[in-house]
Design a protein around this motif. Structure first.
Motif, PDB file in Angstrom:
ATOM      1  N   VAL A   1      -1.031  -2.426  -4.710  1.00  0.00           N
ATOM      2  CA  VAL A   1      -0.724  -3.281  -5.850  1.00  0.00           C
ATOM      3  C   VAL A   1      -0.504  -4.691  -5.347  1.00  0.00           C
ATOM      4  O   VAL A   1      -0.013  -4.899  -4.226  1.00  0.00           O
ATOM      5  CB  VAL A   1       0.512  -2.761  -6.612  1.00  0.00           C
ATOM      6  N   ASP A   2      -0.901  -5.665  -6.152  1.00  0.00           N
ATOM      7  CA  ASP A   2      -0.720  -7.080  -5.818  1.00  0.00           C
ATOM      8  C   ASP A   2       0.741  -7.466  -6.060  1.00  0.00           C
ATOM      9  O   ASP A   2       1.265  -7.311  -7.165  1.00  0.00           O
ATOM     10  CB  ASP A   2      -1.653  -7.943  -6.674  1.00  0.00           C
ATOM     11  N   LEU A   3       1.379  -7.998  -5.039  1.00  0.00           N
ATOM     12  CA  LEU A   3       2.816  -8.267  -5.128  1.00  0.00           C
ATOM     13  C   LEU A   3       3.143  -9.455  -6.022  1.00  0.00           C
ATOM     14  O   LEU A   3       4.204  -9.470  -6.663  1.00  0.00           O
ATOM     15  CB  LEU A   3       3.388  -8.471  -3.730  1.00  0.00           C
TER      16      LEU A   3
ATOM     17  N   GLN B   1      -7.069   1.141  -9.058  1.00  0.00           N
ATOM     18  CA  GLN B   1      -6.420   1.451  -7.785  1.00  0.00           C
ATOM     19  C   GLN B   1      -5.552   2.696  -7.853  1.00  0.00           C
ATOM     20  O   GLN B   1      -5.146   3.223  -6.822  1.00  0.00           O
ATOM     21  CB  GLN B   1      -5.565   0.253  -7.340  1.00  0.00           C
ATOM     22  N   ALA B   2      -5.262   3.169  -9.053  1.00  0.00           N
ATOM     23  CA  ALA B   2      -4.402   4.342  -9.205  1.00  0.00           C
ATOM     24  C   ALA B   2      -5.094   5.577  -8.642  1.00  0.00           C
ATOM     25  O   ALA B   2      -6.307   5.764  -8.813  1.00  0.00           O
ATOM     26  CB  ALA B   2      -4.073   4.554 -10.677  1.00  0.00           C
ATOM     27  N   HIS B   3      -4.347   6.407  -7.937  1.00  0.00           N
ATOM     28  CA  HIS B   3      -4.805   7.699  -7.418  1.00  0.00           C
ATOM     29  C   HIS B   3      -5.853   7.562  -6.306  1.00  0.00           C
ATOM     30  O   HIS B   3      -6.481   8.560  -5.939  1.00  0.00           O
ATOM     31  CB  HIS B   3      -5.396   8.584  -8.537  1.00  0.00           C
TER      32      HIS B   3
ATOM     33  N   TYR C   1       0.829  -1.200   0.000  1.00  0.00           N
ATOM     34  CA  TYR C   1       0.000   0.000   0.000  1.00  0.00           C
ATOM     35  C   TYR C   1       0.872   1.262   0.000  1.00  0.00           C
ATOM     36  O   TYR C   1       1.914   1.309   0.668  1.00  0.00           O
ATOM     37  CB  TYR C   1      -0.892   0.032   1.235  1.00  0.00           C
ATOM     38  N   GLY C   2       0.409   2.290  -0.707  1.00  0.00           N
ATOM     39  CA  GLY C   2       1.077   3.582  -0.669  1.00  0.00           C
ATOM     40  C   GLY C   2       0.886   4.340  -1.964  1.00  0.00           C
ATOM     41  O   GLY C   2       0.536   3.758  -3.004  1.00  0.00           O
ATOM     42  N   ARG C   3       1.107   5.652  -1.899  1.00  0.00           N
ATOM     43  CA  ARG C   3       0.948   6.462  -3.101  1.00  0.00           C
ATOM     44  C   ARG C   3       2.021   6.094  -4.121  1.00  0.00           C
ATOM     45  O   ARG C   3       3.211   6.074  -3.824  1.00  0.00           O
ATOM     46  CB  ARG C   3       1.039   7.949  -2.751  1.00  0.00           C
ATOM     47  N   GLY C   4       1.552   5.780  -5.319  1.00  0.00           N
ATOM     48  CA  GLY C   4       2.443   5.372  -6.394  1.00  0.00           C
ATOM     49  C   GLY C   4       2.693   3.879  -6.457  1.00  0.00           C
ATOM     50  O   GLY C   4       3.316   3.403  -7.409  1.00  0.00           O
ATOM     51  N   ALA C   5       2.213   3.125  -5.456  1.00  0.00           N
ATOM     52  CA  ALA C   5       2.447   1.671  -5.463  1.00  0.00           C
ATOM     53  C   ALA C   5       1.944   1.057  -6.762  1.00  0.00           C
ATOM     54  O   ALA C   5       2.625   0.232  -7.382  1.00  0.00           O
ATOM     55  CB  ALA C   5       1.757   1.030  -4.261  1.00  0.00           C
ATOM     56  N   CYS C   6       0.750   1.488  -7.180  1.00  0.00           N
ATOM     57  CA  CYS C   6       0.166   0.979  -8.421  1.00  0.00           C
ATOM     58  C   CYS C   6       0.627   1.813  -9.618  1.00  0.00           C
ATOM     59  O   CYS C   6       1.057   1.261 -10.630  1.00  0.00           O
ATOM     60  CB  CYS C   6      -1.355   0.995  -8.286  1.00  0.00           C
TER      61      CYS C   6
ATOM     62  N   GLU D   1       2.889   1.019 -16.992  1.00  0.00           N
ATOM     63  CA  GLU D   1       1.663   1.564 -16.407  1.00  0.00           C
ATOM     64  C   GLU D   1       0.859   0.381 -15.868  1.00  0.00           C
ATOM     65  O   GLU D   1       1.081  -0.771 -16.276  1.00  0.00           O
ATOM     66  CB  GLU D   1       0.834   2.324 -17.442  1.00  0.00           C
ATOM     67  N   PRO D   2      -0.078   0.627 -14.960  1.00  0.00           N
ATOM     68  CA  PRO D   2      -0.874  -0.484 -14.422  1.00  0.00           C
ATOM     69  C   PRO D   2      -1.890  -1.014 -15.427  1.00  0.00           C
ATOM     70  O   PRO D   2      -2.944  -0.418 -15.640  1.00  0.00           O
ATOM     71  CB  PRO D   2      -1.571   0.136 -13.201  1.00  0.00           C
ATOM     72  N   THR D   3      -1.560  -2.129 -16.072  1.00  0.00           N
ATOM     73  CA  THR D   3      -2.447  -2.733 -17.084  1.00  0.00           C
ATOM     74  C   THR D   3      -2.944  -4.116 -16.687  1.00  0.00           C
ATOM     75  O   THR D   3      -3.591  -4.775 -17.498  1.00  0.00           O
ATOM     76  CB  THR D   3      -1.716  -2.850 -18.433  1.00  0.00           C
ATOM     77  N   GLN D   4      -2.617  -4.577 -15.463  1.00  0.00           N
ATOM     78  CA  GLN D   4      -2.942  -5.947 -15.031  1.00  0.00           C
ATOM     79  C   GLN D   4      -2.307  -6.991 -15.950  1.00  0.00           C
ATOM     80  O   GLN D   4      -2.863  -8.059 -16.164  1.00  0.00           O
ATOM     81  CB  GLN D   4      -4.455  -6.159 -14.955  1.00  0.00           C
ATOM     82  N   LEU D   5      -1.160  -6.660 -16.500  1.00  0.00           N
ATOM     83  CA  LEU D   5      -0.382  -7.516 -17.401  1.00  0.00           C
ATOM     84  C   LEU D   5      -1.010  -7.663 -18.778  1.00  0.00           C
ATOM     85  O   LEU D   5      -0.552  -8.480 -19.581  1.00  0.00           O
ATOM     86  CB  LEU D   5      -0.115  -8.895 -16.780  1.00  0.00           C
ATOM     87  N   ASP D   6      -2.063  -6.894 -19.072  1.00  0.00           N
ATOM     88  CA  ASP D   6      -2.542  -6.797 -20.445  1.00  0.00           C
ATOM     89  C   ASP D   6      -1.537  -5.979 -21.253  1.00  0.00           C
ATOM     90  O   ASP D   6      -0.780  -5.176 -20.702  1.00  0.00           O
ATOM     91  CB  ASP D   6      -3.906  -6.105 -20.507  1.00  0.00           C
TER      92      ASP D   6
END
Length: 397
Positions: free
Chosen positions: A368-370, A360-362, A103-108, A171-176
């Motif tokens: 983010v899931d580790l 989850q961004a912003h 957890y934290g700002r920018g994690a995702c 960027e956070p794409t969920q691996l897409d």
């Protein structure tokens, strides 16, 4: 070959614990402390680096992992800045780990991508492996507001001082795999009327009421023209009246009113052409209130839509690496923008890819899931080891 998950988590935690709020947001610290971390990371590995100082306290850091002579170069790029922390319900820089999440700002968005890239490069260096292609890992500033970081790299590419055969933008794409996304043009429309006392409104021209005509026109524009212009991967163009300002007092007929327009473009649309067409049409409208006129102002932000072909070597290579470790993920388009469009604009095929869910961004409790971060690092490592140089010169427009 795999990246050590514990090491990926450690790097991510260290990055999240360093504030790097874009200075354009409230409480903005800038990215300097993260740039220092990344620079020391490369120094410890014995890698050369390029540091681009764009303004005081804001610089890009590019680490260089050499490959064989003439092998070409793959760019890994992720931004260091985050949005503001106001309203968060967790410690924004605590990097707390609970139930497999950090957890934290920018994690995702998007330190998870940066950590995955750093850990992949570190793995190769520590194992003494020379990849079949050179790798530049760029940690850049200012993605969240004006893209100054990636724009500086694009200028170097356009000027022939840097050359990349392909790029992966984190960027956070969920691996897409994102192979197309929208751009945007943002501008103001002013309704200019005549102020007067509200007890005698007939002596003035109410700019707020007059603005209703421009808003109604934009709604008709959307209904008539957006659907036929839909792109197969990103959908139709859109616009949003995102802000409105007008009036000075409860007892004064407003002499001015301003709306802010966020117009999202699709691949094939040029932002300035879109703006120019709207300007011509809006300024020629007959206002809904006599005495009011419309003025469309110059854009204050422009970004480009982008698209890369599915048969580009980087798309094929990254997709194969991803499918081997995270089957079932997609190759798609996106409605948002990214640094990738600036690279595509100067002839570098770029794919957007990374761990994390954009939802989850912003957020107030960004996480983010580790497992996904570790998987992303493995995928990047495999992509580096299997990517081949694009034959022939790149087409820079």
């Amino acid at each position: 070959m795999h990246v050590n998950k514990d090491r990926v988590v450690e790097v991510l935690g260290q990055l999240v614990s360093i504030p790097s709020v874009n200075p354009g947001f409230p409480g903005g610290t800038g990215e300097e402390a993260v740039a220092d971390y990344v620079s020391r990371f490369f120094m410890r590995l014995g890698l050369e680096r390029i540091e681009q100082e764009l303004e005081r306290g804001r610089r890009n850091v590019i680490g260089i992992l050499p490959g064989p002579a003439g092998s070409g170069t793959l760019l890994l790029e992720a931004h260091m800045d985050t949005v503001q922390t106001e309203g968060m319900t967790i410690d924004p820089f605590g990097a707390a780990i609970r139930n497999g999440r950090l957890y934290g700002r920018g994690a995702c968005d998007t330190k998870a991508s940066l950590a995955a890239m750093l850990a992949a490069v570190e793995t190769l260096v520590l194992r003494g492996i020379v990849p079949p292609v050179a790798v530049h890992l760029a940690a850049v500033v200012d993605e969240e507001i004006r893209y100054k970081g990636v724009s500086a790299i694009a200028d170097e590419i356009k000027g022939g001082r840097l050359r990349y055969d392909a790029a992966i933008v984190g960027e956070p794409t969920q691996l897409d795999l994102i192979v197309a996304h929208k751009g945007c043009v943002r501008f103001h429309i002013d309704a200019e009327g005549e102020a007067c006392h509200s007890s005698t409104p007939h002596l003035g021209a109410n700019a707020i009421e007059g603005m209703m005509g421009a808003i109604a026109y934009l709604q008709r524009e959307a209904e008539l023209h957006y659907a036929p212009a839909a792109h197969p991967l990103v959908g139709p163009p859109t616009h949003c009246v995102s802000m409105i300002q007008g009036g000075v007092a409860p007892n004064t007929v407003p002499g001015s009113c301003r709306i802010t327009i966020d117009r999202r473009t699709v691949p094939g649309e040029e932002p300035m052409e879109v703006w120019g067409q709207l300007k011509e049409r809006v300024e020629s409208l007959e206002p809904s209130v006599s005495g009011v006129r419309y003025v469309v102002r110059e854009p204050f932000l422009i970004d480009y839509a982008m698209e890369v072909a599915l048969d580009e070597p980087i798309v094929d290579c990254l997709r194969h690496s991803r499918d081997a470790r995270a089957p079932g993920r997609r190759t798609i388009g996106a409605t948002y923008g990214s640094d990738a469009s600036k690279l595509v604009r100067v002839g570098v095929p770029a794919v957007v890819f990374g761990p994390g869910n954009l939802e989850q961004a912003h957020t107030k409790d960004e996480w983010v899931d580790l497992d996904e971060v570790a998987t992303a690092s493995d995928i990047l490592l495999q992509t580096i080891m299997t990517f081949k140089k694009t034959p022939g010169p790149l087409n820079v427009s």
